[in-house]
Design a protein around this motif. Structure first.
Motif, mmCIF file in Angstrom:
data_model
loop_
_atom_site.group_PDB
_atom_site.id
_atom_site.type_symbol
_atom_site.label_atom_id
_atom_site.label_comp_id
_atom_site.label_asym_id
_atom_site.label_seq_id
_atom_site.Cartn_x
_atom_site.Cartn_y
_atom_site.Cartn_z
ATOM 1 N N MET A 80 -66.393 86.252 -30.759
ATOM 2 C CA MET A 80 -65.545 86.216 -29.561
ATOM 3 C C MET A 80 -64.105 86.610 -29.901
ATOM 4 O O MET A 80 -63.469 87.387 -29.176
ATOM 5 N N PHE A 81 -63.600 86.064 -30.998
ATOM 6 C CA PHE A 81 -62.224 86.359 -31.408
ATOM 7 C C PHE A 81 -62.066 87.838 -31.755
ATOM 8 O O PHE A 81 -61.113 88.500 -31.328
ATOM 9 N N THR A 96 -60.146 80.827 -27.135
ATOM 10 C CA THR A 96 -61.411 80.088 -27.113
ATOM 11 C C THR A 96 -62.237 80.403 -28.355
ATOM 12 O O THR A 96 -62.767 79.497 -29.013
ATOM 13 N N GLY A 97 -62.343 81.695 -28.684
ATOM 14 C CA GLY A 97 -63.112 82.082 -29.856
ATOM 15 C C GLY A 97 -62.553 81.501 -31.138
ATOM 16 O O GLY A 97 -63.306 81.020 -31.996
ATOM 17 N N LEU A 98 -61.228 81.523 -31.270
ATOM 18 C CA LEU A 98 -60.604 80.974 -32.475
ATOM 19 C C LEU A 98 -60.857 79.478 -32.579
ATOM 20 O O LEU A 98 -61.139 78.956 -33.667
ATOM 21 N N LEU A 105 -53.829 76.507 -33.178
ATOM 22 C CA LEU A 105 -54.092 77.036 -31.840
ATOM 23 C C LEU A 105 -52.848 77.045 -30.968
ATOM 24 O O LEU A 105 -52.632 77.964 -30.169
ATOM 25 N N TRP A 106 -51.996 76.024 -31.117
ATOM 26 C CA TRP A 106 -50.773 75.969 -30.301
ATOM 27 C C TRP A 106 -49.838 77.125 -30.664
ATOM 28 O O TRP A 106 -49.269 77.781 -29.786
ATOM 29 N N ILE A 107 -49.685 77.368 -31.971
ATOM 30 C CA ILE A 107 -48.826 78.473 -32.397
ATOM 31 C C ILE A 107 -49.423 79.808 -31.972
ATOM 32 O O ILE A 107 -48.727 80.681 -31.442
#
Length: 260
Positions: free
Chosen positions: A251-252, A202-204, A188-190
């Motif tokens: 969502m993603f 958020t979806g991921l 998520l950070w990358i």
């Protein structure tokens, strides 16, 4: 077989007050959102200013605690609640649900967003990449408390946990700390290091957490008072994680489809 380290759940005492490692893990999670959230709020795409992060963390903490407790009562201990409604206040007896805490955070961000003229999903996109730090720390706290252990196993890294019988078990808390903490944070950070469509981060996060939790449930013992709910292998954790995978994936997909 590895030897369980048998760490004292009490980190230190201040007179009659005992500070537990599990409580410190919550503080680590909230502190991470506060420190890293300020850096994210400095980005030009952020819907809020860095000085608003402290209030955001406060709202999020209340969402985690209240939602986590209510979720545990609703999903895992509702029958006992009907017999004794006062157990909802007895947090010292244990019982917090991630899924309830997640819903609590969404509600808290919706309320916070109304005050700051931004949407819930804009706010969750900021904190989603930071939440895995708290998730991973919380699973370390579970490991130190020797709770939520795994199923019996003969793998070389199996451990005999206190109060879990004489057979070695999967250290499933550490599996979750790695997947839900380390791996989820890195991904998520990358991913969120560049501007992304609203709702995508958020979806991921929701989808990947659901996948990781569903997988680890194959190694984790279900709650004793619930057992397996379907087909002699489906757990409550998997039932609650399945909609996360579906909704998070949608969502993603939808976030990127809107900007295509």
């Amino acid at each position: 077989m590895l030897t369980y380290p048998n760490i004292d759940p009490v980190a230190f005492s201040l007179g009659p007050v005992k500070v537990h490692w599990y409580g410190l893990m919550y503080l680590i999670g909230f502190a991470a959102v506060w420190v890293l959230g300020k850096k994210r709020a400095e980005q030009p795409w952020s819907p809020i200013k860095p000085e608003a992060i402290e209030d955001l963390v406060t709202y999020g903490a209340l969402g985690v605690i209240l939602g986590g407790r209510l979720g545990y009562i609703l999903f895992y201990n509702f029958s006992e609640f009907l017999n004794d409604p006062s157990i909802i206040y007895k947090i010292w007896q244990g019982g917090m649900s991630f899924h309830g805490g997640m819903l609590g955070v969404f509600v808290a961000m919706w309320i916070f967003g109304r005050k700051h003229n931004c949407t819930m999903l804009q706010l969750t996109d900021i904190i989603a990449p930071l939440a895995p730090i708290g998730l991973g720390a919380g699973r370390i706290g579970n490991f130190i408390n020797a709770e939520l252990w795994g199923r019996t196993t003969d793998v070389p890294w199996g451990m005999v946990f206190p109060n879990a019988g004489p057979l070695p078990r999967h250290p499933s808390q550490l599996y979750e700390a790695f997947l839900e903490g380390v791996v989820l944070f890195v991904v998520l950070w990358i991913y969120s290091s560049k501007p992304r469509p609203t709702m995508a981060a958020t979806g991921l996060a929701v989808m990947l957490y659901g996948c990781f939790r569903f997988f680890v449930e194959f190694f984790r013992m279900p709650d004793a008072h619930l057992g397996y709910l379907m087909l002699d292998w489906v757990t409550m954790g998997q039932i609650l994680s399945t909609p996360m995978i579906i909704i998070g994936g949608f969502m993603f997909y939808w976030a990127h489809r809107k900007t295509a």
